[in-house]
Design an enzyme around this catalytic site. Structure first.
Site, PDB file in Angstrom:
ATOM      1  N   ARG A 199     -16.013   9.423 -17.350  1.00 46.00           N
ATOM      2  CA  ARG A 199     -14.728   9.870 -17.809  1.00 46.00           C
ATOM      3  C   ARG A 199     -13.602   8.885 -17.653  1.00 46.00           C
ATOM      4  NH1 ARG A 199     -13.694  15.221 -14.571  1.00 46.00           N
ATOM      5  NH2 ARG A 199     -14.644  13.916 -13.186  1.00 46.00           N
TER       6      ARG A 199
ATOM      7  N   GLU B  53      -5.624   7.814  -5.396  1.00 46.77           N
ATOM      8  CA  GLU B  53      -4.460   8.229  -4.769  1.00 46.77           C
ATOM      9  C   GLU B  53      -3.887   6.834  -4.471  1.00 46.77           C
ATOM     10  OE1 GLU B  53      -3.724  11.895  -2.154  1.00 46.77           O
ATOM     11  OE2 GLU B  53      -3.956   9.889  -0.760  1.00 46.77           O
TER      12      GLU B  53
ATOM     13  N   ASP C 193      11.740   2.489  -7.118  1.00 48.66           N
ATOM     14  CA  ASP C 193      10.452   2.003  -7.600  1.00 48.66           C
ATOM     15  C   ASP C 193      10.855   1.299  -8.641  1.00 48.66           C
ATOM     16  OD1 ASP C 193       8.949   3.560  -5.986  1.00 48.66           O
ATOM     17  OD2 ASP C 193       7.976   4.626  -7.764  1.00 48.66           O
ATOM     18  N   ASN C 194      10.282  -0.063  -9.073  1.00 49.13           N
ATOM     19  CA  ASN C 194      10.617  -0.848  -9.923  1.00 49.13           C
ATOM     20  C   ASN C 194       9.312  -1.398 -10.852  1.00 49.13           C
ATOM     21  OD1 ASN C 194      13.397  -1.350  -9.185  1.00 49.13           O
ATOM     22  ND2 ASN C 194      12.614  -2.765  -7.300  1.00 49.13           N
TER      23      ASN C 194
ATOM     24  N   ARG D 160       7.800 -14.695 -11.059  1.00 47.09           N
ATOM     25  CA  ARG D 160       9.248 -14.301 -10.847  1.00 47.09           C
ATOM     26  C   ARG D 160       9.110 -14.384  -9.179  1.00 47.09           C
ATOM     27  NH1 ARG D 160      11.106 -10.866 -14.796  1.00 47.09           N
ATOM     28  NH2 ARG D 160       9.643 -10.357 -16.573  1.00 47.09           N
TER      29      ARG D 160
ATOM     30  N   HIS E 196      11.527 -14.231  -3.992  1.00 47.79           N
ATOM     31  CA  HIS E 196      12.764 -13.712  -3.955  1.00 47.79           C
ATOM     32  C   HIS E 196      12.913 -12.688  -2.491  1.00 47.79           C
ATOM     33  CE1 HIS E 196      12.950 -13.382  -8.446  1.00 47.79           C
ATOM     34  NE2 HIS E 196      13.640 -14.619  -8.013  1.00 47.79           N
TER      35      HIS E 196
ATOM     36  N   LYS F 224       8.423  -4.104   0.585  1.00 49.48           N
ATOM     37  CA  LYS F 224       8.030  -3.771  -0.937  1.00 49.48           C
ATOM     38  C   LYS F 224       6.387  -3.309  -0.410  1.00 49.48           C
ATOM     39  CE  LYS F 224      10.853  -7.052  -3.035  1.00 49.48           C
ATOM     40  NZ  LYS F 224      11.034  -8.379  -3.926  1.00 49.48           N
TER      41      LYS F 224
ATOM     42  N   TYR G  56       6.687  -1.873  -8.121  1.00 48.85           N
ATOM     43  CA  TYR G  56       6.665  -2.047  -6.740  1.00 48.85           C
ATOM     44  C   TYR G  56       7.673  -1.070  -6.242  1.00 48.85           C
ATOM     45  CZ  TYR G  56      10.390  -5.546  -8.169  1.00 48.85           C
ATOM     46  OH  TYR G  56      11.321  -6.178  -8.647  1.00 48.85           O
TER      47      TYR G  56
ATOM     48  N   ASP H  26      15.639 -18.963 -10.516  1.00 46.45           N
ATOM     49  CA  ASP H  26      14.569 -19.485 -10.105  1.00 46.45           C
ATOM     50  C   ASP H  26      14.262 -20.845 -10.047  1.00 46.45           C
ATOM     51  OD1 ASP H  26      14.263 -16.666  -9.271  1.00 46.45           O
ATOM     52  OD2 ASP H  26      12.526 -16.471 -10.629  1.00 46.45           O
TER      53      ASP H  26
END
Length: 187
Positions: free
Chosen positions: A23, A28, A48-49, A59, A62, A72, A132, A170
Site C-alpha cells: 500500500r 513517524e 516550520d519552513n 541555499r 546561513h 534546525k 525544516y 549568498d
C-alpha cells in the site's frame, strides 16, 4: 528512530523506522518524547519552513545570530539534496569543519543542526521539497552566513559549483577567514 552521531558535536542524523507494504509506507517523522529521549536535546520547535527548488539551487550557508540563533531539524519530502552543517563556534575543536549528508524522499533521513552552525543545501535531483523545523523565529536583522565555495572548507558539493543557482546575497557572503563568529563554543 535511530540517532547517528557525526564528528561535529551536537549534529546528528536521524534514521526513521519505516513501515512499508504493497500500500505504501508509514513512519513517524517527529515525536518530541522520542527525540528528547534519544538525543538528550530539550528544544521546542516553534516554526516550520518549506521550500521547493530545482536542480542546482543552493541555499546557504546561513545562520541566525544570537540572541535569535536557531537549531534546525531538516528533511526532504521529494527529491534529493546534499545537506551541510559547518561548525562556526569560536573556540570549538571542530571550528570550520563540516558534515554533509544526503537527504532524500527515498531514504527519509533527517539531520539535526544545532545553534552555532552555518547550514545549507544543494538540490541534486530535478526538483526537491525541503522541510525544516526551527527552535526560534526568523529575525531578518540576525541573518548571517559564510561562503559555500570557501576553499578553506573544502566542501565537495557533488555538482560543478560554476553551475549553481544562488541568491545575490549568498554570492557575497564572507569567507571563513573574513568572518567573526557570533557564537562561542561552550564545553
Amino acid at each position: 528512530m535511530k540517532i547517528v552521531n557525526t564528528q561535529l558535536e551536537g549534529c546528528f542524523e536521524i534514521e526513521p523506522k519505516v513501515f512499508g507494504d504493497e500500500r505504501g509506507y508509514f513512519y513517524e517523522s517527529y515525536n518530541e518524547k522520542s527525540f528528547k529521549a534519544l538525543s538528550g536535546i530539550h528544544t521546542e520547535f516553534v516554526q516550520d519552513n518549506q521550500s521547493k527548488s530545482r536542480k542546482g539551487v543552493f541555499r546557504g550557508l546561513h545562520f541566525q545570530a544570537p540572541p535569535f540563533a536557531q537549531a534546525k531539524l531538516v528533511r526532504v519530502i521529494s527529491g534529493e539534496v546534499l545537506d551541510v552543517a559547518v561548525d562556526i563556534r569560536a573556540g570549538s575543536p571542530t571550528y570550520g569543519q563540516y558534515h554533509a549528508v544526503l537527504l532524500s524522499a527515498e531514504n527519509k533521513k533527517q539531520f539535526f543542526v544545532p545553534r552555532g552552525f552555518a547550514h545549507g543545501f544543494l538540490v541534486l535531483s530535478e526538483e526537491a521539497e525541503f522541510l525544516y523545523k526551527c527552535d526560534d523565529y526568523y529575525h531578518p536583522a540576525a541573518e548571517g552566513g559564510i561562503r559555500y565555495d570557501d576553499p578553506a572548507l573544502g566542501i565537495d558539493w557533488k555538482l560543478d559549483t560554476a553551475d549553481l543557482l544562488l541568491s545575490p546575497k549568498d554570492r557575497v557572503l564572507p569567507f571563513l577567514s573574513e568572518f567573526e563568529s557570533p557564537f562561542i563554543y561552550e564545553k
